[in-house]
Design a protein around this motif. Sequence first.
Motif, PDB file in Angstrom:
ATOM      1  N   GLU A   1       0.557  -1.308  -0.129  1.00  0.00           N
ATOM      2  CA  GLU A   1      -0.412   0.191   0.177  1.00  0.00           C
ATOM      3  C   GLU A   1       1.183   1.138   0.344  1.00  0.00           C
ATOM      4  O   GLU A   1       0.149   2.775  -0.424  1.00  0.00           O
TER       5      GLU A   1
ATOM      6  N   GLU B   1      -1.870   6.510  -8.532  1.00  0.00           N
ATOM      7  CA  GLU B   1      -3.078   6.492  -8.022  1.00  0.00           C
ATOM      8  C   GLU B   1      -4.122   5.371  -8.389  1.00  0.00           C
ATOM      9  O   GLU B   1      -5.051   4.653  -7.735  1.00  0.00           O
ATOM     10  N   ASN B   2      -4.723   6.102  -9.548  1.00  0.00           N
ATOM     11  CA  ASN B   2      -5.386   5.258 -10.561  1.00  0.00           C
ATOM     12  C   ASN B   2      -4.925   4.141 -11.273  1.00  0.00           C
ATOM     13  O   ASN B   2      -5.688   3.455 -12.208  1.00  0.00           O
TER      14      ASN B   2
ATOM     15  N   LYS C   1      -4.198  -2.924  -4.433  1.00  0.00           N
ATOM     16  CA  LYS C   1      -5.949  -2.514  -5.050  1.00  0.00           C
ATOM     17  C   LYS C   1      -6.562  -3.146  -6.466  1.00  0.00           C
ATOM     18  O   LYS C   1      -5.515  -4.103  -6.531  1.00  0.00           O
TER      19      LYS C   1
ATOM     20  N   ASP D   1      -9.432 -11.790  -5.796  1.00  0.00           N
ATOM     21  CA  ASP D   1     -10.370 -10.140  -5.280  1.00  0.00           C
ATOM     22  C   ASP D   1      -9.496  -9.523  -6.526  1.00  0.00           C
ATOM     23  O   ASP D   1      -9.974  -8.340  -6.215  1.00  0.00           O
TER      24      ASP D   1
ATOM     25  N   LYS E   1      -7.279  -8.718  -6.928  1.00  0.00           N
ATOM     26  CA  LYS E   1      -5.532  -7.720  -7.150  1.00  0.00           C
ATOM     27  C   LYS E   1      -4.421  -8.415  -7.294  1.00  0.00           C
ATOM     28  O   LYS E   1      -3.290  -7.261  -7.837  1.00  0.00           O
TER      29      LYS E   1
ATOM     30  N   PHE F   1      -6.919   0.756 -12.000  1.00  0.00           N
ATOM     31  CA  PHE F   1      -7.280   0.245 -10.959  1.00  0.00           C
ATOM     32  C   PHE F   1      -9.118   0.845 -10.884  1.00  0.00           C
ATOM     33  O   PHE F   1      -9.640   1.561 -11.421  1.00  0.00           O
TER      34      PHE F   1
ATOM     35  N   ASP G   1     -12.551   2.535  -8.951  1.00  0.00           N
ATOM     36  CA  ASP G   1     -12.303   3.637  -8.463  1.00  0.00           C
ATOM     37  C   ASP G   1     -13.032   2.664  -6.903  1.00  0.00           C
ATOM     38  O   ASP G   1     -13.693   2.117  -7.333  1.00  0.00           O
ATOM     39  N   GLU G   2     -12.371   3.502  -6.136  1.00  0.00           N
ATOM     40  CA  GLU G   2     -12.706   3.267  -4.956  1.00  0.00           C
ATOM     41  C   GLU G   2     -13.433   4.512  -3.903  1.00  0.00           C
ATOM     42  O   GLU G   2     -12.354   5.951  -4.138  1.00  0.00           O
TER      43      GLU G   2
END
Length: 268
Positions: free
Chosen positions: A27, A173-174, A224, A239, A241, A265, A267-268
């Motif tokens: 992370e 991040e994405n 993620k 999952d 990931k 990834f 979106d969270e």
Amino acid sequence: MKKFILLFAMVCFLTSCNVTESIVFNENGSGQFLITYEMGEAMKVFEQSMGGGKSDSEKEEGGETMDTTMVFADIMETYKDSVAALPEEKRLAMEAVKDMFMNMKMNEDEGVMNFGIGLNFNSIDDLKDINEKIRKAQSLNSQGDQVGSMKENSPLGNFFGSENSKTGYILTENSFARVTQIDIPEGAAEDAMEELFNEEDESNQQFMDYFENAFYNVKLTFPKPVKSIDVEGAEFSKDRKTVTYRINWIEYLKNPLVLDANVKFVDE
């Protein structure tokens, strides 16, 4: 004939095996990079070429097994006097890869022979020179000079361990991207491919037989879930990931860029 022998040896060492490039991200952006050469099939081919088979007494005793990891920094500390006495080229190579490790797993009875080179990184920026570090780590092997000579006598030299080939990794991040950059003289790649895939050369066909069953695997694990990846046939873990894909060596030789990928990834 000499050229053919050199090429055959290089194929057994570098391309008759499956290669897996694995990157695990934490992370905080740190993680582990590991490239593993699965040479079990090449070992079987070599044994067969040398007569193959084992005596009854050898079978009863069982084959050799090994599962060991060597950290370059520890080796340099433990054997610092010996390292200091190495030729300058080898000593500088040790300094360049002191933050890396090597592992070897072998089980002769099960036909397993895996050799790995890895790096525990603090951020993705640590991977910017990973190709060069891997080459230096390989050069420390006692067979490194022989393999280098083999590549110089092979049209594959532009793509295997060449300083002209670099792999970059971009993590945001994405998204994540794997990007290959090949910087070779104009026309050199075409000439190499024409020589390699010349159907009139009988030795080339033997190489193609090996390449047919050899793959370059990429395994990426993120903190993620993955929404999408632009690689056909990629597989996801439950999952989402971890995503894996593989490319046949022949396709890779024709176009090294086929290993590249763009990951998005969730979106969270």
